[in-house]
Design a protein around this motif. Structure first.
Motif, short mmCIF file in Angstrom:
data_model
loop_
_atom_site.label_atom_id
_atom_site.label_comp_id
_atom_site.label_asym_id
_atom_site.label_seq_id
_atom_site.Cartn_x
_atom_site.Cartn_y
_atom_site.Cartn_z
N GLY A 154 5.82 -3.66 -4.12
CA GLY A 154 5.30 -2.40 -3.53
C GLY A 154 3.85 -2.59 -3.15
N GLY A 155 3.10 -1.46 -3.16
CA GLY A 155 1.66 -1.51 -2.91
C GLY A 155 1.29 -1.82 -1.48
N ASP A 156 2.09 -1.37 -0.52
CA ASP A 156 1.84 -1.70 0.90
C ASP A 156 0.48 -1.19 1.39
N HIS A 157 -0.13 -1.97 2.25
CA HIS A 157 -1.32 -1.50 2.97
C HIS A 157 -1.45 -2.29 4.25
N LYS A 158 -2.24 -1.79 5.18
CA LYS A 158 -2.45 -2.54 6.42
C LYS A 158 -3.21 -3.82 6.10
N VAL A 159 -2.83 -4.90 6.73
CA VAL A 159 -3.49 -6.18 6.48
C VAL A 159 -5.00 -6.04 6.73
N GLY A 160 -5.79 -6.58 5.80
CA GLY A 160 -7.25 -6.58 5.97
C GLY A 160 -7.90 -5.25 5.70
N GLN A 161 -7.12 -4.26 5.22
CA GLN A 161 -7.71 -2.94 5.01
C GLN A 161 -7.54 -2.46 3.58
N CYS A 162 -7.73 -3.37 2.63
CA CYS A 162 -7.61 -2.97 1.22
C CYS A 162 -8.90 -3.39 0.53
N LYS A 163 -9.44 -2.51 -0.31
CA LYS A 163 -10.73 -2.80 -0.96
C LYS A 163 -10.55 -3.77 -2.13
N ASN A 164 -9.40 -3.67 -2.83
CA ASN A 164 -9.23 -4.51 -4.01
C ASN A 164 -7.76 -4.89 -4.20
N GLU A 165 -7.37 -6.00 -3.59
CA GLU A 165 -5.96 -6.42 -3.62
C GLU A 165 -5.50 -6.71 -5.04
N GLY A 166 -6.40 -7.28 -5.88
CA GLY A 166 -6.06 -7.64 -7.25
C GLY A 166 -5.56 -6.44 -8.04
N GLU A 167 -6.17 -5.28 -7.77
CA GLU A 167 -5.80 -4.05 -8.48
C GLU A 167 -4.34 -3.68 -8.23
N ILE A 168 -3.84 -4.02 -7.05
CA ILE A 168 -2.46 -3.65 -6.70
C ILE A 168 -1.49 -4.38 -7.62
N TYR A 169 -1.73 -5.68 -7.85
CA TYR A 169 -0.87 -6.42 -8.78
C TYR A 169 -0.88 -5.75 -10.15
N GLU A 170 -2.08 -5.33 -10.60
CA GLU A 170 -2.18 -4.73 -11.94
C GLU A 170 -1.40 -3.43 -12.02
N LYS A 171 -1.51 -2.59 -10.98
CA LYS A 171 -0.78 -1.31 -10.95
C LYS A 171 0.72 -1.55 -10.97
#
Ligand SMILES: Cc1cc2nc3c(=O)[nH]c(=O)nc-3n(C[C@H](O)[C@H](O)[C@H](O)COP(=O)(O)OP(=O)(O)OC[C@H]3O[C@@H](n4cnc5c(N)ncnc54)[C@H](O)[C@@H]3O)c2cc1C
Length: 507
Positions: free
Chosen positions: A287-304
């Motif tokens: 999950g955790g979709d976002h537009k490529v290059g438009q996420c402030k903290n990708e690492g946080e998505i894995y944690e969530k």
């Protein structure tokens, strides 16, 4: 670097890079599911084929997904019905259903061991606001004649409000499938070259392609199977689709859950299925979709995502994590066929909206029919030049977003200080010019020009993957400037070299 379970757990065949100039009837550029299936079908139809890949076979999107093969593509049939009518919704279903059957046929006929198994596919919602859409979808699915059921609840540790199942869909290990398919292609005469990026192109009756090592390929037909096209044929693919990056985990599961493949239909809904990892169960969840290059903290998505998986399924041993991206058209239908209605000998397949296993196989069927028989019953539905794909509010919204990102990128000057921490990347200002600087774990600093070589947007640092990602059209580069994903086909120049160039002729 995060690597997919499929790639980590598969044996790889090695093919050499192209070392001489060649002439071929058809060159397929890209060794993912589209390129390999296309090469397979063309060779079977008696066409002489050469396949080149920039990297290794199956290391693109096709080796980094969830491994579901289904014609259930979230909520889609009601949308196609609304825009293009029920007959086209039926055609979409038929093309994808036939693709599933073709994959199974290839697996059975060639005795491929890739954990293929027939199972049900489910879309569900945990949010009452989506129930009406789900019920509309079910109605259209029934009208089409799909073997499906509506469920008020599912035996899952989730608060399901409604669900639709499609029976007799399938799941597999996509990398193992592709590793076998490439061997079958090579045996049937397809010449396969890995580590052979195409970096330049001239269209014509005979097309001319140039590889990174400056080898020339002359071909009567070109199939651009590179996930997103690097040559645009004046059909504006970069503006007619948007990119989405999502995250996947592989976690050890020590209990049984309802068999099947599952997807939440909410915005950024969760996707999951169980894979048999040599006797033990691996929950693949994403999950955790976002537009490529438009996420402030990708690492946080894995944690969530990990937190969610632990809460719902009790998993704690996360053995794999990886991310991947795909492209969506604005009318939910991929672009498959002639790159432009006026260009007969260049073909493209893109915009699979995260359903490239079936849609990609359907692409190969369609393209090989166009190339060999000069026709296909699915030609008009998937026609890349159709107007319906960009006459929409989403097209305007998306391209305004691109404009904003282009301008805001140019306004950010960059820091006067280099990154200090290992693994840190940031934009820096060196003598009035913007660069991207990354401090590697070996303490070395890598500095590259971060104006995208596709159309010049300023790239953003992806902290989870340590890459430079384009917020406009989704190209990605590693910290040394090498291309990871297109549409760009030129690398980033390092600090001290000339500025990056945009090759406008490819657009
Ligand atoms: C998180 C996630 C989960 C997904 N799960 C599923 C799923 O369960 N089921 C499903 O059906 N779909 C799924 N998808 C979508 C699916 O993975 C893709 O749509 C599909 O893999 C695209 O296949 P492809 O052959 O077009 O591209 P790829 O597999 O990316 O292949 C393209 C190849 O082209 C090569 N290439 C690129 N540029 C050049 C160049 N200039 N020269 C030479 N070679 C080049 C690349 O190296 C690459 O190997 C998912 C997508 C995501 C993001």
């Amino acid at each position: 670097m995060n690597e997919s379970y499929w790639i980590s757990s598969s044996k790889h065949n090695n093919f050499k890079n192209l070392k001489m100039n060649i002439e071929t009837n058809t060159v397929v550029v890209g060794g993912g599911i589209v390129g390999l299936t296309c090469a397979y079908l063309l060779a079977k139809g008696g066409v002489e084929v050469t396949l080149v890949d920039a990297d290794k076979i199956g290391h693109g999107g096709s080796g980094r997904n969830t491994g579901k093969i289904t014609s259930q593509h979230e909520i889609i049939y009601s949308k196609i019905d609304k825009k293009y009518g029920i007959e086209n919704a039926k055609l979409y279903y038929e093309a994808n259903d036939k693709a599933l059957d073709l994959i199974e046929e290839i697996i059975i006929n060639n005795n491929i061991n890739c954990n293929f198994e027939r199972t049900s596919s489910y879309i569900f919602t945990e949010n009452e606001n989506y129930l009406e859409d789900l019920k509309d979808e079910y109605e259209v699915c029934e009208k089409i004649g799909i073997d499906c059921d509506y469920h008020e609840n599912l035996d899952l540790p989730l608060d399901i409000k409604g669900a639709i199942s499609f029976k007799n869909q399938a799941q597999f290990n996509p990398k193992k499938y592709l590793d076998s398919l490439v061997k079958i292609c090579a045996k049937s005469g397809v010449k396969v070259y890995e580590n052979t990026p195409i970096v330049d192109f001239e269209k014509g009756k005979i097309c001319k392609l140039t590889t990174k090592d400056n080898k020339k390929i002359q071909a009567t037909n070109v199939v651009i199977a590179s996930h997103v096209p690097w040559y645009d044929g004046l059909n504006f693919y970069f503006a007619k689709q948007k990119s989405d990056r999502s995250y996947l985990l592989g976690a050890v599961l020590d209990k049984d859950i309802l068999p099947g493949m599952f997807l939440g239909v909410e915005e950024s809904g969760v996707t999951f299925r169980v894979h048999d990892d040599e006797g033990s169960k691996l929950l693949i969840i994403g999950g955790g979709d976002h537009k490529v290059g438009q996420c402030k903290n990708e690492g946080e998505i894995y944690e969530k995502l990990k937190k969610y998986a632990t809460q719902k399924f009790g998993v704690t041993n996360f053995k794999y994590q990886w991310s991947a991206q795909d492209y969506m058209s604005f009318d939910n239908v991929p672009y498959i066929g002639h790159i432009n209605k006026n260009i007969e000998n260049i073909y493209v397949a893109t915009g699979f909206s995260k359903w490239g296993m079936s849609n990609g196989t359907a692409s190969a069927m369609l393209i090989s029919d166009l190339l060999i028989k000069n026709n296909s019953k699915y030609k008009e539905l998937f026609n890349p030049s159709r107007k319906g794909s960009y006459l929409s509010g989403d097209f305007i919204k998306e391209n305004i977003n691109v404009g904003i990102n282009y301008i805001s990128g140019k306004l950010k000057i960059g820091s006067d200080e280099f990154p200090i921490n290992k693994g840190e990347g940031k934009k820096v200002n060196i003598e009035g010019r913007r660069y991207g600087a990354y401090r590697h774990y070996n303490d070395k600093l890598y500095i590259v020009d971060i104006s995208c070589t596709h159309l010049g947007c300023e790239l953003n640092f992806n902290s989870a993957e340590k890459t430079w990602d384009c917020p406009c059209h989704a190209s990605r580069f590693d910290y040394e400037g090498n291309i990871l994903e297109g549409p760009a086909i030129k690398p980033l120049n390092k600090y001290g070299k000339e500025k990056n160039h945009i090759d406008i002729k490819l657009v």
